[in-house]
Design a protein around this motif. Sequence first.
Motif, PDB file in Angstrom:
ATOM      1  N   LYS A   1       2.662  15.960   2.855  1.00 24.99           N
ATOM      2  CA  LYS A   1       3.285  15.898   4.173  1.00 24.99           C
ATOM      3  C   LYS A   1       4.754  16.328   4.144  1.00 24.99           C
ATOM      4  O   LYS A   1       5.434  16.267   5.159  1.00 24.99           O
ATOM      5  N   ILE A   2       5.204  16.764   2.997  1.00 25.19           N
ATOM      6  CA  ILE A   2       6.597  17.189   2.852  1.00 25.19           C
ATOM      7  C   ILE A   2       6.642  18.718   2.849  1.00 25.19           C
ATOM      8  O   ILE A   2       5.911  19.374   2.103  1.00 25.19           O
ATOM      9  N   HIS A   3       7.504  19.258   3.673  1.00 22.73           N
ATOM     10  CA  HIS A   3       7.650  20.702   3.778  1.00 22.73           C
ATOM     11  C   HIS A   3       9.119  21.056   3.618  1.00 22.73           C
ATOM     12  O   HIS A   3       9.999  20.291   4.019  1.00 22.73           O
TER      13      HIS A   3
ATOM     14  N   LYS B   1       0.876  -1.162   0.000  1.00 20.43           N
ATOM     15  CA  LYS B   1       0.000   0.000   0.000  1.00 20.43           C
ATOM     16  C   LYS B   1       0.914   1.212   0.000  1.00 20.43           C
ATOM     17  O   LYS B   1       1.675   1.431   0.946  1.00 20.43           O
ATOM     18  N   ASP B   2       0.852   1.990  -1.047  1.00 24.18           N
ATOM     19  CA  ASP B   2       1.716   3.159  -1.160  1.00 24.18           C
ATOM     20  C   ASP B   2       1.202   4.258  -0.233  1.00 24.18           C
ATOM     21  O   ASP B   2       0.114   4.792  -0.432  1.00 24.18           O
ATOM     22  N   LYS B   3       1.971   4.569   0.788  1.00 24.39           N
ATOM     23  CA  LYS B   3       1.579   5.572   1.774  1.00 24.39           C
ATOM     24  C   LYS B   3       2.216   6.935   1.511  1.00 24.39           C
ATOM     25  O   LYS B   3       2.061   7.856   2.309  1.00 24.39           O
TER      26      LYS B   3
END
Length: 168
Positions: free
Chosen positions: A161-163, A154-156
């Motif tokens: 969510k990257i900053h 499952k690709d999470k």
Amino acid sequence: MLEVIKTRRSIRTYIEKEVEEEKIMEILRAAMQAPSSKNSSPWEFAVVDDKKLLEELSRVHHKAKHIKDANKCIVVLGNRERFLKPGKWIHDLGACTENILLECTNQKLASSWVGVHPKPKVIDKVREALNLPEHLIPYSIVAIGYSNEKDYFKDKFDKNKIHRNRFE
């Protein structure tokens, strides 16, 4: 990306098949390769394969029921005598537990992590079940066995969510 990172997942159903001792030793070898603050290696392990103890450990926490069906479990313990910097042992044992989970996947075994620390009641139940000396603190329990569940990926990944640098 390493294949074991992609395919590792929590599996809580197990079949009646003995986990080979060589695999347990490889899992523990991987566990002890985890990074630790000041190279303190503050871990010790209890390998549990006694069915009565597995049953008892399955009752320490409401999310631990599957432990009774596992062939073995590894209880990850923090050795207070090796805590060189306050609080760092928690990170060390988290890395150690993750190495156990990844090596289980590498060994084609099913596994699932049950958190023990920082829950005082759960810590006390594990301590009592294993008759632990005071200097050892139960951190986690990893149930291990063979399963008929199929692996899936499952690709999470979520780029939201990257900053970068500062939040504006």
